[in-house]
Structures are given as C-alpha cells and as structure tokens.
Design an enzyme around this catalytic site. Structure first.
Site, PDB file in Angstrom:
ATOM      1  N   TYR A 170      28.255  32.320  48.240  1.00 51.51           N
ATOM      2  CA  TYR A 170      27.515  32.011  49.470  1.00 51.51           C
ATOM      3  C   TYR A 170      27.730  33.049  50.563  1.00 51.51           C
ATOM      4  CZ  TYR A 170      32.129  30.461  50.948  1.00 51.51           C
ATOM      5  OH  TYR A 170      33.472  30.419  51.234  1.00 51.51           O
ATOM      6  N   GLY A 171      28.628  34.015  50.325  1.00 53.09           N
ATOM      7  CA  GLY A 171      28.903  35.060  51.311  1.00 53.09           C
ATOM      8  C   GLY A 171      28.723  36.417  50.679  1.00 53.09           C
ATOM      9  N   SER A 172      29.774  37.215  50.678  1.00 52.93           N
ATOM     10  CA  SER A 172      29.665  38.557  50.117  1.00 52.93           C
ATOM     11  C   SER A 172      29.372  38.550  48.630  1.00 52.93           C
ATOM     12  CB  SER A 172      30.950  39.354  50.386  1.00 52.93           C
ATOM     13  OG  SER A 172      32.065  38.763  49.756  1.00 52.93           O
ATOM     14  N   GLU A 197      39.496  35.740  46.797  1.00 53.88           N
ATOM     15  CA  GLU A 197      39.354  34.597  47.693  1.00 53.88           C
ATOM     16  C   GLU A 197      40.708  33.991  48.079  1.00 53.88           C
ATOM     17  OE1 GLU A 197      36.451  34.266  48.660  1.00 53.88           O
ATOM     18  OE2 GLU A 197      35.280  35.259  47.112  1.00 53.88           O
TER      19      GLU A 197
END
Length: 221
Positions: A13-15, A103
């Site tokens: 959902y990000g990078s 993460e």
C-alpha cells in the site's frame, strides 16, 4: 504461514506499489476495508534526516486511528487501495526475510482479505488470507495525526538519502491513480495539492518524481 496449496500473497500500500518485492508471479490491484493509509511515520534515514525527519505512510486500523486522530481531515475513510503480490513458492522464505527486514520499524504482519469491484460495481473479496504489514502506533517512529497543512509542508521541505520526501508522495499518488478506475485516496490527493501548491509558490518545476528515483526508494513504507 504459506504452503504449496496456499501461495504467499502480500498486499502493498506504500512503496511496495512502485517498488514491488522480488519474485512476483502475479499482481492484482485491490483494496482493504477497515484501515487508513496515513503519512504518520517519521523517516529519519531515507526521506529525511535525524535533525529533520520526513514522513512516509503507514497502515493503521480505522478504530485505532480514530482514538488519536482528532485533526484528521477525512474521518470517514476506511478504504486503502494497493496491489496484492503472489510470490513464487520457490522463493517464499527469501521474500519473507526480505519483507521482514524492509518492514522492521513498527510494522506487524496480519492476515487480511483483499477486496475488489466487479463489473456490476459490487464490492467483493478477490483474495483471501493475504499478508499485510500493518503499522503499530507504539513504534518509536510513529508520529500520528498532524494537520494537513503542517504535514504537507514537512513533506515538501524534507530531503533524505533516498531523495526528496515529496517525490515519494508524488510517486505514491500517481501509482494509486493508475491502479484502477475506482482507486482513490482522499488523504493522498489532498496532500498532493498542498505540496504542489508549495512548488508553484516557490517557482519549482511540477515534477512527479518519476525520474530514476525508483531504485532508491526507502525500505520503509
């Protein structure tokens, strides 16, 4: 934790949207329900510095976000668009290790259903039991909710070893727009407007951040 009968699928959902994990054999756009994506995580070593940290996105349970986000401009948001990646089973252990490291700062892996929209406009589950790294609000880099104007200015001025913070924002916004005719994110789009407005105010070029930055993206979300 994944097997030959249950492939390892991770939702980005990000990078991860514009810098996918390795060994992907299938990718499908979709969305999560019950979460928000917010620029609520400080970036000290990629999109900012220890002295002037930037901001990157994290994913937070909607009910958790509601507890401390009185300044949030979009209190009714609970849909997060992104991409689900199916990993080649032969490389599952390698990719799990890669993602756990990428993460590591405040993210916890959860098992979630990925939703999509069918031809009749109906929301439906398209992938069950996908993995997703969900942000925790007790990690040292968690900033929480900030007024949009303050947040936008921080993103606009911050720069780190991986490049300007605003390029991270611009790449993420553009990537989300391309996912699906139905994909959107009110928070991202509002921030983009603020940051591009600051670019214009200061006579800077209207850059989408697409040039040669992909290879240098933050290992944080």
């Amino acid at each position: 934790m994944g097997s030959q009968s249950q492939p390892f699928v991770v939702f980005g959902y990000g990078s991860l949207i514009f810098k996918p994990p390795p060994h992907v054999v299938r990718q499908v756009p979709g969305f999560l329900k019950g979460y928000v994506r917010r620029f609520a995580q400080a970036s000290h070593d990629h999109r900012g510095t220890d002295e002037n940290p930037g901001r990157v996105v994290t994913l937070v349970h909607k009910e958790e976000w509601d507890k401390f986000s009185e300044s949030d401009a979009f209190p009714d948001d609970d849909t997060v668009w992104g991409i689900s990646y199916t990993i080649d089973p032969a490389y599952e252990a390698e990719v799990r290790d890669y993602l756990d490291y990428r993460e590591k700062d405040g993210y916890t892996m959860e098992i979630l259903d990925i939703h999509g929209i069918d031809d009749n406009g109906v929301h439906t589950v398209i992938i069950r039991d996908a993995y997703c790294y969900v942000g925790r609000n007790d990690n040292p880099s968690f900033i929480g909710s900030e007024p949009l104007e303050v947040l936008g200015r921080t993103i606009w001025k911050s720069v780190g070893p991986s490049g300007p913070n605003k390029e991270y924002l611009y790449q993420l916004v553009e990537s989300v727009r391309r996912l699906s005719p139905n994909s959107y994110d009110s928070h991202l789009y509002a921030l983009e407007g603020i940051v591009r407005g600051l670019d214009q105010e200061h006579g800077m070029e209207d850059s989408t951040g697409s040039q040669d930055q992909t290879s240098k993206q933050s290992i944080s979300k």
